[in-house]
Design a protein around this motif. Structure first.
Motif, PDB file in Angstrom:
ATOM      1  N   GLU A   1       0.827  -1.209   0.000  1.00 42.77           N
ATOM      2  CA  GLU A   1       0.000   0.000   0.000  1.00 42.77           C
ATOM      3  C   GLU A   1       0.861   1.258   0.000  1.00 42.77           C
ATOM      4  O   GLU A   1       2.027   1.242   0.410  1.00 42.77           O
ATOM      5  N   CYS A   2       0.259   2.366  -0.464  1.00 38.38           N
ATOM      6  CA  CYS A   2       0.894   3.677  -0.423  1.00 38.38           C
ATOM      7  C   CYS A   2      -0.064   4.621   0.309  1.00 38.38           C
ATOM      8  O   CYS A   2      -1.172   4.891  -0.173  1.00 38.38           O
ATOM      9  N   LEU A   3       0.349   5.112   1.479  1.00 39.70           N
ATOM     10  CA  LEU A   3      -0.566   5.849   2.348  1.00 39.70           C
ATOM     11  C   LEU A   3       0.082   7.114   2.900  1.00 39.70           C
ATOM     12  O   LEU A   3       1.312   7.217   2.988  1.00 39.70           O
ATOM     13  N   SER A   4      -0.751   8.059   3.276  1.00 38.67           N
ATOM     14  CA  SER A   4      -0.269   9.264   3.953  1.00 38.67           C
ATOM     15  C   SER A   4       0.014   8.939   5.415  1.00 38.67           C
ATOM     16  O   SER A   4      -0.470   7.931   5.944  1.00 38.67           O
ATOM     17  N   ILE A   5       0.772   9.797   6.073  1.00 34.38           N
ATOM     18  CA  ILE A   5       1.080   9.579   7.481  1.00 34.38           C
ATOM     19  C   ILE A   5      -0.190   9.605   8.326  1.00 34.38           C
ATOM     20  O   ILE A   5      -0.312   8.880   9.318  1.00 34.38           O
ATOM     21  N   GLU A   6      -1.150  10.423   7.930  1.00 33.91           N
ATOM     22  CA  GLU A   6      -2.416  10.500   8.667  1.00 33.91           C
ATOM     23  C   GLU A   6      -3.184   9.190   8.566  1.00 33.91           C
ATOM     24  O   GLU A   6      -3.762   8.708   9.558  1.00 33.91           O
ATOM     25  N   GLU A   7      -3.209   8.604   7.368  1.00 27.31           N
ATOM     26  CA  GLU A   7      -3.920   7.330   7.180  1.00 27.31           C
ATOM     27  C   GLU A   7      -3.252   6.200   7.977  1.00 27.31           C
ATOM     28  O   GLU A   7      -3.935   5.373   8.588  1.00 27.31           O
ATOM     29  N   ILE A   8      -1.917   6.200   7.982  1.00 28.33           N
ATOM     30  CA  ILE A   8      -1.194   5.164   8.719  1.00 28.33           C
ATOM     31  C   ILE A   8      -1.460   5.302  10.212  1.00 28.33           C
ATOM     32  O   ILE A   8      -1.694   4.318  10.918  1.00 28.33           O
ATOM     33  N   ALA A   9      -1.422   6.550  10.705  1.00 25.49           N
ATOM     34  CA  ALA A   9      -1.661   6.795  12.126  1.00 25.49           C
ATOM     35  C   ALA A   9      -3.063   6.370  12.535  1.00 25.49           C
ATOM     36  O   ALA A   9      -3.268   5.783  13.599  1.00 25.49           O
ATOM     37  N   GLN A  10      -4.050   6.647  11.685  1.00 28.84           N
ATOM     38  CA  GLN A  10      -5.432   6.302  12.008  1.00 28.84           C
ATOM     39  C   GLN A  10      -5.617   4.795  12.071  1.00 28.84           C
ATOM     40  O   GLN A  10      -6.280   4.273  12.974  1.00 28.84           O
ATOM     41  N   ARG A  11      -5.018   4.075  11.133  1.00 31.63           N
ATOM     42  CA  ARG A  11      -5.182   2.629  11.098  1.00 31.63           C
ATOM     43  C   ARG A  11      -4.358   1.901  12.157  1.00 31.63           C
ATOM     44  O   ARG A  11      -4.778   0.882  12.699  1.00 31.63           O
ATOM     45  N   SER A  12      -3.190   2.444  12.470  1.00 35.79           N
ATOM     46  CA  SER A  12      -2.306   1.763  13.423  1.00 35.79           C
ATOM     47  C   SER A  12      -2.585   2.136  14.863  1.00 35.79           C
ATOM     48  O   SER A  12      -2.165   1.426  15.787  1.00 35.79           O
ATOM     49  N   GLN A  13      -3.274   3.269  15.058  1.00 36.23           N
ATOM     50  CA  GLN A  13      -3.576   3.769  16.408  1.00 36.23           C
ATOM     51  C   GLN A  13      -2.295   4.031  17.220  1.00 36.23           C
ATOM     52  O   GLN A  13      -2.267   3.868  18.439  1.00 36.23           O
ATOM     53  N   LYS A  14      -1.240   4.467  16.525  1.00 34.05           N
ATOM     54  CA  LYS A  14       0.014   4.804  17.207  1.00 34.05           C
ATOM     55  C   LYS A  14       0.221   6.314  17.200  1.00 34.05           C
ATOM     56  O   LYS A  14      -0.175   6.990  16.243  1.00 34.05           O
ATOM     57  N   ASN A  15       0.860   6.827  18.265  1.00 35.53           N
ATOM     58  CA  ASN A  15       1.116   8.263  18.297  1.00 35.53           C
ATOM     59  C   ASN A  15       2.204   8.612  17.280  1.00 35.53           C
ATOM     60  O   ASN A  15       2.989   7.765  16.855  1.00 35.53           O
ATOM     61  N   LEU A  16       2.273   9.886  16.898  1.00 36.00           N
ATOM     62  CA  LEU A  16       3.122  10.306  15.783  1.00 36.00           C
ATOM     63  C   LEU A  16       4.615  10.042  16.036  1.00 36.00           C
ATOM     64  O   LEU A  16       5.290   9.513  15.147  1.00 36.00           O
ATOM     65  N   PRO A  17       5.165  10.395  17.209  1.00 40.02           N
ATOM     66  CA  PRO A  17       6.596  10.132  17.411  1.00 40.02           C
ATOM     67  C   PRO A  17       6.956   8.640  17.285  1.00 40.02           C
ATOM     68  O   PRO A  17       7.963   8.286  16.670  1.00 40.02           O
ATOM     69  N   HIS A  18       6.116   7.770  17.873  1.00 36.45           N
ATOM     70  CA  HIS A  18       6.369   6.331  17.778  1.00 36.45           C
ATOM     71  C   HIS A  18       6.239   5.864  16.335  1.00 36.45           C
ATOM     72  O   HIS A  18       7.052   5.068  15.839  1.00 36.45           O
ATOM     73  N   LEU A  19       5.249   6.357  15.640  1.00 34.73           N
ATOM     74  CA  LEU A  19       5.013   5.978  14.253  1.00 34.73           C
ATOM     75  C   LEU A  19       6.191   6.379  13.363  1.00 34.73           C
ATOM     76  O   LEU A  19       6.668   5.601  12.532  1.00 34.73           O
ATOM     77  N   LEU A  20       6.688   7.598  13.531  1.00 34.95           N
ATOM     78  CA  LEU A  20       7.813   8.067  12.722  1.00 34.95           C
ATOM     79  C   LEU A  20       9.072   7.245  12.999  1.00 34.95           C
ATOM     80  O   LEU A  20       9.880   7.000  12.097  1.00 34.95           O
ATOM     81  N   SER A  21       9.233   6.817  14.251  1.00 36.30           N
ATOM     82  CA  SER A  21      10.381   5.980  14.600  1.00 36.30           C
ATOM     83  C   SER A  21      10.315   4.640  13.867  1.00 36.30           C
ATOM     84  O   SER A  21      11.317   4.159  13.326  1.00 36.30           O
TER      85      SER A  21
END
Length: 294
Positions: free
Chosen positions: A248-268
Protein backbone atom coordinates in the motif's frame (compact mmCIF):
# COMPACT_ATOMS: atom_id res chain seq x y z
CA UNK A 1 7.75 -31.38 40.53
CA UNK A 2 10.68 -32.58 42.70
CA UNK A 3 11.29 -35.81 40.78
CA UNK A 4 10.70 -34.40 37.32
CA UNK A 5 12.92 -31.35 37.83
CA UNK A 6 15.92 -32.29 40.00
CA UNK A 7 18.01 -29.61 41.68
CA UNK A 8 21.45 -29.01 40.15
CA UNK A 9 24.32 -27.41 42.03
CA UNK A 10 26.52 -25.16 39.85
CA UNK A 11 29.90 -23.92 41.08
CA UNK A 12 31.47 -20.67 39.81
CA UNK A 13 34.21 -22.44 37.82
CA UNK A 14 31.83 -24.76 35.96
CA UNK A 15 31.21 -24.17 32.26
CA UNK A 16 27.44 -23.83 32.74
CA UNK A 17 27.75 -21.04 35.34
CA UNK A 18 25.65 -18.13 33.93
CA UNK A 19 27.81 -15.63 32.03
CA UNK A 20 26.32 -12.44 33.44
CA UNK A 21 26.60 -13.78 36.97
CA UNK A 22 30.24 -14.75 36.30
CA UNK A 23 31.07 -11.13 35.41
CA UNK A 24 29.36 -9.70 38.50
CA UNK A 25 30.44 -9.07 42.07
CA UNK A 26 28.40 -12.15 43.05
CA UNK A 27 30.54 -14.51 40.98
CA UNK A 28 31.93 -16.48 43.92
CA UNK A 29 28.54 -17.88 44.93
CA UNK A 30 27.42 -21.40 44.25
CA UNK A 31 23.92 -21.45 42.77
CA UNK A 32 21.18 -24.06 42.80
CA UNK A 33 19.02 -24.53 39.72
CA UNK A 34 15.81 -26.42 39.08
CA UNK A 35 14.77 -26.51 35.41
CA UNK A 36 16.47 -25.08 32.32
CA UNK A 37 18.65 -21.95 32.37
CA UNK A 38 18.75 -19.70 29.30
CA UNK A 39 21.33 -20.37 26.53
CA UNK A 40 24.73 -18.69 26.88
CA UNK A 41 24.10 -16.29 23.97
CA UNK A 42 20.96 -14.84 25.55
CA UNK A 43 20.90 -11.34 27.07
CA UNK A 44 18.58 -11.76 30.08
CA UNK A 45 16.59 -8.81 31.42
CA UNK A 46 15.55 -8.38 35.05
CA UNK A 47 12.08 -6.93 35.51
CA UNK A 48 10.90 -6.08 39.02
CA UNK A 49 8.39 -3.90 40.84
CA UNK A 50 6.00 -3.41 43.68
CA UNK A 51 3.88 -6.16 45.24
CA UNK A 52 0.87 -3.78 45.09
CA UNK A 53 0.84 -2.51 41.50
CA UNK A 54 -1.70 -0.21 39.92
CA UNK A 55 -3.72 -1.22 36.88
CA UNK A 56 -1.23 0.74 34.79
CA UNK A 57 1.70 -1.09 36.36
CA UNK A 58 0.22 -4.49 35.53
CA UNK A 59 -0.47 -3.37 31.96
CA UNK A 60 3.09 -2.07 31.59
CA UNK A 61 4.56 -5.34 32.82
CA UNK A 62 2.56 -7.30 30.25
CA UNK A 63 3.42 -4.98 27.35
CA UNK A 64 7.11 -4.79 28.22
CA UNK A 65 7.42 -8.57 28.29
CA UNK A 66 5.39 -8.90 25.07
CA UNK A 67 7.97 -6.68 23.34
CA UNK A 68 10.58 -9.39 24.02
CA UNK A 69 8.80 -12.11 22.06
CA UNK A 70 11.12 -13.90 19.60
CA UNK A 71 14.19 -12.27 21.20
CA UNK A 72 17.20 -14.07 22.64
CA UNK A 73 16.46 -13.13 26.22
CA UNK A 74 15.04 -14.35 29.49
CA UNK A 75 12.86 -12.47 31.96
CA UNK A 76 14.50 -12.58 35.39
CA UNK A 77 12.31 -11.77 38.40
CA UNK A 78 11.62 -12.79 41.98
CA UNK A 79 8.30 -14.71 41.88
CA UNK A 80 6.80 -12.19 44.35
CA UNK A 81 3.17 -11.13 44.21
CA UNK A 82 2.49 -8.12 42.01
CA UNK A 83 4.81 -6.99 39.22
CA UNK A 84 7.19 -9.95 39.55
CA UNK A 85 4.42 -12.49 39.02
CA UNK A 86 2.91 -10.43 36.20
CA UNK A 87 6.26 -10.49 34.39
CA UNK A 88 6.65 -14.25 34.80
CA UNK A 89 3.08 -14.87 33.63
CA UNK A 90 3.49 -12.56 30.62
CA UNK A 91 6.70 -14.39 29.71
CA UNK A 92 4.89 -17.73 29.76
CA UNK A 93 2.08 -16.31 27.63
CA UNK A 94 4.50 -14.88 25.04
CA UNK A 95 6.81 -17.91 25.07
CA UNK A 96 9.71 -15.92 26.48
CA UNK A 97 12.11 -17.84 28.71
CA UNK A 98 11.85 -16.83 32.37
CA UNK A 99 13.80 -17.41 35.58
CA UNK A 100 12.51 -16.95 39.12
CA UNK A 101 15.19 -16.15 41.72
CA UNK A 102 14.17 -17.32 45.19
CA UNK A 103 15.21 -16.27 48.70
CA UNK A 104 15.09 -19.85 50.00
CA UNK A 105 16.41 -23.30 49.27
CA UNK A 106 14.88 -24.89 46.20
CA UNK A 107 13.76 -27.89 48.21
CA UNK A 108 11.56 -25.74 50.44
CA UNK A 109 7.80 -25.60 49.66
CA UNK A 110 6.28 -22.70 47.73
CA UNK A 111 2.61 -22.34 48.54
CA UNK A 112 -0.46 -20.86 46.87
CA UNK A 113 -0.42 -19.02 43.53
CA UNK A 114 3.35 -18.61 43.68
CA UNK A 115 3.78 -22.36 43.87
CA UNK A 116 1.51 -22.93 40.89
CA UNK A 117 3.38 -20.26 38.92
CA UNK A 118 6.71 -21.87 39.79
CA UNK A 119 5.40 -25.16 38.40
CA UNK A 120 4.28 -23.48 35.17
CA UNK A 121 7.69 -21.87 34.75
CA UNK A 122 9.34 -25.28 34.93
CA UNK A 123 6.79 -26.91 32.63
CA UNK A 124 7.45 -24.29 29.93
CA UNK A 125 11.22 -24.66 30.00
CA UNK A 126 12.16 -21.96 32.52
CA UNK A 127 14.08 -22.24 35.75
CA UNK A 128 14.04 -21.59 39.47
CA UNK A 129 17.37 -20.33 40.84
CA UNK A 130 18.63 -19.76 44.37
CA UNK A 131 21.97 -18.74 45.89
CA UNK A 132 20.95 -20.49 49.12
CA UNK A 133 21.68 -24.12 49.98
CA UNK A 134 19.00 -26.74 50.41
CA UNK A 135 17.01 -26.44 53.61
CA UNK A 136 17.31 -22.63 53.76
CA UNK A 137 14.17 -20.83 54.86
CA UNK A 138 13.13 -17.44 53.44
CA UNK A 139 14.18 -15.00 56.15
CA UNK A 140 14.03 -11.24 55.57
CA UNK A 141 17.75 -10.63 55.06
CA UNK A 142 17.84 -13.24 52.30
CA UNK A 143 15.56 -11.15 50.13
CA UNK A 144 18.25 -8.44 50.03
CA UNK A 145 20.71 -11.02 48.70
CA UNK A 146 18.06 -12.33 46.29
CA UNK A 147 17.53 -8.80 44.94
CA UNK A 148 21.24 -8.48 44.15
CA UNK A 149 21.25 -11.83 42.37
CA UNK A 150 18.34 -10.75 40.17
CA UNK A 151 20.40 -7.79 38.90
CA UNK A 152 23.61 -9.85 38.66
CA UNK A 153 21.99 -12.48 36.41
CA UNK A 154 20.84 -9.89 33.87
CA UNK A 155 22.42 -7.58 31.31
CA UNK A 156 19.81 -4.93 32.15
CA UNK A 157 17.18 -4.23 34.80
CA UNK A 158 13.77 -2.62 34.35
CA UNK A 159 11.98 -1.01 37.29
CA UNK A 160 8.34 -1.23 36.24
CA UNK A 161 6.60 0.32 39.23
CA UNK A 162 7.91 0.98 42.75
CA UNK A 163 7.77 3.28 45.73
CA UNK A 164 10.85 5.36 46.58
CA UNK A 165 12.18 2.57 48.81
CA UNK A 166 11.87 -1.18 48.86
CA UNK A 167 13.17 -4.31 47.21
CA UNK A 168 12.89 -3.04 43.64
CA UNK A 169 14.94 0.05 44.41
CA UNK A 170 17.56 -2.17 46.06
CA UNK A 171 17.71 -4.18 42.83
CA UNK A 172 18.12 -0.91 40.89
CA UNK A 173 21.03 0.10 43.13
CA UNK A 174 22.69 -3.29 42.62
CA UNK A 175 22.23 -2.98 38.85
CA UNK A 176 24.14 0.33 38.91
CA UNK A 177 26.76 -1.19 41.20
CA UNK A 178 27.32 -3.93 38.62
CA UNK A 179 27.67 -1.33 35.85
CA UNK A 180 24.66 -2.72 33.98
CA UNK A 181 21.93 -0.89 32.06
CA UNK A 182 19.10 0.42 34.25
CA UNK A 183 15.71 1.30 32.74
CA UNK A 184 12.56 2.65 34.37
CA UNK A 185 9.00 3.42 33.27
CA UNK A 186 7.98 6.94 34.39
CA UNK A 187 4.47 7.33 35.74
CA UNK A 188 1.89 9.65 37.27
CA UNK A 189 3.64 11.98 39.76
CA UNK A 190 0.73 11.57 42.19
CA UNK A 191 0.93 7.77 42.26
CA UNK A 192 3.16 6.45 45.05
CA UNK A 193 4.14 3.37 43.07
CA UNK A 194 5.50 5.62 40.30
CA UNK A 195 7.79 7.55 42.65
CA UNK A 196 10.65 5.07 42.39
CA UNK A 197 10.93 5.02 38.57
CA UNK A 198 10.37 8.79 38.42
CA UNK A 199 13.21 9.36 40.90
CA UNK A 200 15.57 7.10 38.95
CA UNK A 201 14.83 8.90 35.69
CA UNK A 202 14.97 12.39 37.23
CA UNK A 203 18.35 11.64 38.83
CA UNK A 204 19.58 10.29 35.47
CA UNK A 205 20.34 6.95 37.10
CA UNK A 206 18.02 5.14 34.67
CA UNK A 207 16.99 5.57 31.07
CA UNK A 208 13.29 6.30 30.65
CA UNK A 209 11.20 3.73 28.82
CA UNK A 210 8.53 5.86 27.17
CA UNK A 211 7.66 3.14 24.64
CA UNK A 212 7.53 -0.56 25.51
CA UNK A 213 8.83 -1.47 22.03
CA UNK A 214 12.10 0.32 22.83
CA UNK A 215 13.11 -2.29 25.40
CA UNK A 216 14.64 -4.78 22.91
CA UNK A 217 16.48 -1.90 21.25
CA UNK A 218 17.96 -0.47 24.46
CA UNK A 219 18.96 -3.97 25.62
CA UNK A 220 20.54 -4.73 22.21
CA UNK A 221 18.68 -8.00 21.83
CA UNK A 222 19.02 -10.39 18.91
CA UNK A 223 16.27 -12.53 17.46
CA UNK A 224 15.88 -16.26 17.94
CA UNK A 225 15.21 -16.90 14.26
CA UNK A 226 16.95 -14.53 11.89
CA UNK A 227 14.96 -16.05 9.02
CA UNK A 228 11.70 -14.71 10.49
CA UNK A 229 12.62 -11.05 9.84
CA UNK A 230 13.82 -9.32 6.65
CA UNK A 231 17.63 -8.86 6.66
CA UNK A 232 17.57 -10.41 10.14
CA UNK A 233 17.40 -6.96 11.73
CA UNK A 234 13.82 -5.76 11.89
CA UNK A 235 12.14 -6.15 15.26
CA UNK A 236 9.20 -8.54 15.39
CA UNK A 237 6.86 -5.65 16.16
CA UNK A 238 8.15 -3.69 13.15
CA UNK A 239 7.74 -6.71 10.90
CA UNK A 240 4.14 -7.13 12.03
CA UNK A 241 3.58 -3.43 11.37
CA UNK A 242 4.98 -3.73 7.83
CA UNK A 243 2.86 -6.81 7.11
CA UNK A 244 -0.29 -4.80 7.88
CA UNK A 245 0.49 -2.30 5.10
CA UNK A 246 2.52 -4.33 2.57
CA UNK A 247 1.80 -3.22 -0.99
CA UNK A 248 0.00 0.00 0.00
CA UNK A 249 0.89 3.68 -0.42
CA UNK A 250 -0.57 5.85 2.35
CA UNK A 251 -0.27 9.26 3.95
CA UNK A 252 1.08 9.58 7.48
CA UNK A 253 -2.42 10.50 8.67
CA UNK A 254 -3.92 7.33 7.18
CA UNK A 255 -1.19 5.16 8.72
CA UNK A 256 -1.66 6.80 12.13
CA UNK A 257 -5.43 6.30 12.01
CA UNK A 258 -5.18 2.63 11.10
CA UNK A 259 -2.31 1.76 13.42
CA UNK A 260 -3.58 3.77 16.41
CA UNK A 261 0.01 4.80 17.21
CA UNK A 262 1.12 8.26 18.30
CA UNK A 263 3.12 10.31 15.78
CA UNK A 264 6.60 10.13 17.41
CA UNK A 265 6.37 6.33 17.78
CA UNK A 266 5.01 5.98 14.25
CA UNK A 267 7.81 8.07 12.72
CA UNK A 268 10.38 5.98 14.60
CA UNK A 269 8.94 2.75 13.14
CA UNK A 270 8.75 4.17 9.61
CA UNK A 271 12.32 5.43 9.83
CA UNK A 272 13.59 1.98 10.79
CA UNK A 273 11.56 0.34 8.02
CA UNK A 274 13.02 2.82 5.50
CA UNK A 275 16.54 1.87 6.59
CA UNK A 276 15.67 -1.80 6.02
CA UNK A 277 14.28 -1.05 2.54
CA UNK A 278 10.71 -2.03 3.41
CA UNK A 279 9.23 1.46 3.02
CA UNK A 280 9.92 4.36 0.67
CA UNK A 281 8.75 7.94 1.02
CA UNK A 282 7.29 9.32 -2.23
CA UNK A 283 7.73 12.88 -3.56
CA UNK A 284 4.17 13.51 -2.33
CA UNK A 285 5.34 12.67 1.24
CA UNK A 286 3.32 9.45 1.29
CA UNK A 287 4.77 6.13 2.42
CA UNK A 288 4.97 3.24 -0.04
CA UNK A 289 5.22 -0.18 1.61
CA UNK A 290 6.99 -2.85 -0.46
CA UNK A 291 5.00 -5.99 -1.23
CA UNK A 292 7.91 -8.28 -0.41
CA UNK A 293 11.18 -7.95 1.54
CA UNK A 294 14.14 -6.60 -0.49
Amino acid sequence: MNEKYPIIKIEPKQANYPYWLSTSTQNKHTIYVRGQLFPTDYRPIAMVGTRTPSWNGNALAKELVASLKNCKTSVISGLAHGIDSQCHEAALKNQVHTVAVLAQGLDMPIGGPRGRLAGQILEQGGALVSPFPLGSKAFKHKFLIRNHFIAALACATVIVESRESGGSMHTAAHCLEEGRLLLATPGDILRKTAQGPNLLVESQSALALWQCDNLPIFAELEFISQDSSPSGAVAAQQLDFWNNFAGECLSIEEIAQRSQKNLPHLLSILSELEIQGLVEQTPQKNYSFNKTPP
